[in-house]
Design a protein around this motif. Structure first.
Motif, PDB file in Angstrom:
ATOM      1  N   LEU A   1      -6.015  10.298  -2.106  1.00 43.01           N
ATOM      2  CA  LEU A   1      -5.410  10.904  -0.918  1.00 43.01           C
ATOM      3  C   LEU A   1      -4.948  12.327  -1.201  1.00 43.01           C
ATOM      4  O   LEU A   1      -4.601  13.065  -0.295  1.00 43.01           O
TER       5      LEU A   1
ATOM      6  N   ASP B   1       0.600   5.041   1.280  1.00 47.38           N
ATOM      7  CA  ASP B   1      -0.136   6.115   1.949  1.00 47.38           C
ATOM      8  C   ASP B   1       0.734   7.371   1.915  1.00 47.38           C
ATOM      9  O   ASP B   1       1.793   7.381   1.300  1.00 47.38           O
TER      10      ASP B   1
ATOM     11  N   THR C   1      -5.395   5.293  -5.357  1.00 44.89           N
ATOM     12  CA  THR C   1      -5.256   5.675  -3.940  1.00 44.89           C
ATOM     13  C   THR C   1      -4.507   6.993  -3.815  1.00 44.89           C
ATOM     14  O   THR C   1      -4.895   7.868  -3.046  1.00 44.89           O
TER      15      THR C   1
ATOM     16  N   THR D   1       0.841  -1.189   0.000  1.00 43.61           N
ATOM     17  CA  THR D   1       0.000   0.000   0.000  1.00 43.61           C
ATOM     18  C   THR D   1       0.880   1.245   0.000  1.00 43.61           C
ATOM     19  O   THR D   1       1.986   1.228   0.526  1.00 43.61           O
TER      20      THR D   1
END
Lengths: 151, 301
Positions: free
Chosen positions: B262, B225, B258, B223
């Motif tokens: 974000l 982030d 993603t 992932t």
């Protein structure tokens, strides 16, 4: 290094550089050497740079660019252990000043540890072109504008 | 507080000394009985003599600890002699699938045979003196149990620390893909410690290989982030300061979405979808072209 033979007597700092006139020695007794290699100025920084030296260096470089017709400036910092925000600003100012006089500036030879410290401090020197060492920097400048440096 | 402890010990000292003498005197018998207990029997499967020998040294250590009077001190130097051996036994039980709780039960089972022997020493097992000695022995066996568990835990911690170090080393190889092109395939979650290692090894490789292009492949990163993105941007910035252009590759469609959701701005970072594309970009920037060999040339070889 190409050695002094290819450099000519006018290659060494302001005191013997004819066109720029009698450059002041600065308050600290010695200055940063600025060598001229063809169309390129080579500045080798070593150890710490004091405020007075930094100012002197900026003045030297801009005068040399204005009087001779160099098209590029290479700043070699392979002998520098610590680059702080002050030196970062000086480098950026030198590049900006040289840019106004149509010369491109390349920062060469930064050590890995210095790079990591700068990044951790958030100083990415975004406006400066960079090269692995002086040789690469010279290549970059002589090859022309094809290598932008910053994306 | 220290005084009160020594007072207590002074009171119990005769009992502790008696237990120590008993352990010395009956060492052979105790060792024989322990050899049949499940802890010793399962660890020393080859010969019973080995189990008896191990039991003998544990009993000797207990006697030494009892002689000092500090029955509940797991740091007592008396245990030093058997700590290694207990650690090996615990590790061997661990390999057989026995957890800490099972091990604790097995060590507790060693108490019964010894107390039985001690009880037989006294004509009246309910006399205050006998009770006193039995209590001292029980405390001592409890300490032994603690020592075994403590040894197991510290051995586990050592293993974890070593594996973490190995993981850091193994997980960040820098590969030279082409002349002056290096790549780092990142695998697993990128935390601060690992991204630091990645950055250091990448910068060292840039110097060693005189690289102009560095590819960070994040195919193996589960992932992304904002923290991971920040680490990536730092690495890219550091590589740029060294005069190398950095390309981030291996961004899967889900990760791309993603990042957009974000609101992370990777605008300053050059990205490509696969390692192949990144390498193609690096090669084209160096003026290298890869073309299939013509049939005539291939035949000539």
């Amino acid at each position: 290094m190409t050695g002094p033979s290819g450099n000519g007597p006018a290659g060494f700092g302001p005191p013997i550089a004819g066109p720029s006139g009698a450059g002041p020695m600065g308050g600290h007794g010695f200055t940063v050497p600025v060598l001229r290699l063809g169309d390129i100025l080579l500045v080798t920084l070593q150890g710490e740079l004091h405020d007075g030296m930094a100012e002197q260096l900026q003045q030297d470089i801009t005068e040399r660019i204005a009087h001779t017709r160099v098209t590029g400036v290479v700043i070699d910092i392979s002998g520098v252990d610590i680059v702080d925000s002050f030196l970062g600003r000086v480098l950026a100012e030198i590049a900006a000043g040289a840019g106004l006089l149509a010369a491109r500036t390349v920062l060469a030879g930064m050590r890995p540890a210095v790079a990591i410290t700068l990044v951790e401090l958030g100083l990415t020197l975004a406006g400066l072109r960079t090269a692995l060492d002086v040789e690469r920097a010279m290549e970059m400048l002589t090859a022309g504008e094809q290598d932008g440096g910053s994306p | 507080m220290h005084v009160s402890v020594s007072d207590e010990n002074a009171e119990r000292e005769p009992a502790a000394q008696q237990v120590s003498a008993f352990l010395e005197r009956r060492r052979e018998q105790i060792a024989q009985r322990w050899a049949d207990a499940s802890l010793f029997r399962t660890v020393f499967t080859v010969s019973r003599d080995e189990a008896v020998e191990a039991g003998r040294s544990v009993a000797a250590a207990l006697a030494a600890v009892a002689a000092t009077g500090r029955l509940d001190d797991i740091r007592d130097p008396g245990f030093a002699a058997v700590r290694d051996q207990l650690g090996r036994m615990a590790a061997s039980r661990g390999r057989m699938g026995i957890g800490a709780d099972g091990l604790a039960d097995e060590v507790a089972a060693l108490r019964e045979p010894v107390t039985e022997l001690l009880r037989a020493e006294f004509p009246d097992p309910y006399a205050p003196e006998a009770q006193e000695c039995l209590l001292a022995l029980t405390v001592l066996m409890g300490t032994l149990r603690l020592v075994v568990l403590e040894t197991t835990v510290s051995a586990g911690e050592e293993v974890i620390a070593r594996q973490r170090e190995q993981l850091n080393e193994v997980a960040t190889p820098v590969i030279k893909l082409w002349e002056s092109t290096v790549a780092v395939p990142l695998i697993g979650t990128l935390d601060s410690a690992r991204s630091q290692v990645v950055m250091e090894s990448l910068l060292d490789a840039i110097v060693a290989e005189r690289a102009r292009f560095a590819i960070l492949d994040i195919t193996g990163v589960p992932t992304v982030d904002s923290l991971v993105a920040q680490h990536l941007m730092k690495t890219v910035a550091a590589a740029r300061l060294m005069g190398a252009e950095c390309i981030v590759s291996g961004i899967r469609p889900a990760i791309a979405q993603t990042i957009v959701h974000l609101g992370i701005d990777l605008g300053t970072v050059l990205t490509r979808s696969s390692l192949e594309d990144a390498l193609a970009y690096a090669l084209s920037r160096q003026g290298v072209e890869i073309a299939p060999v013509r049939a005539a040339d291939a035949g000539a070889r």
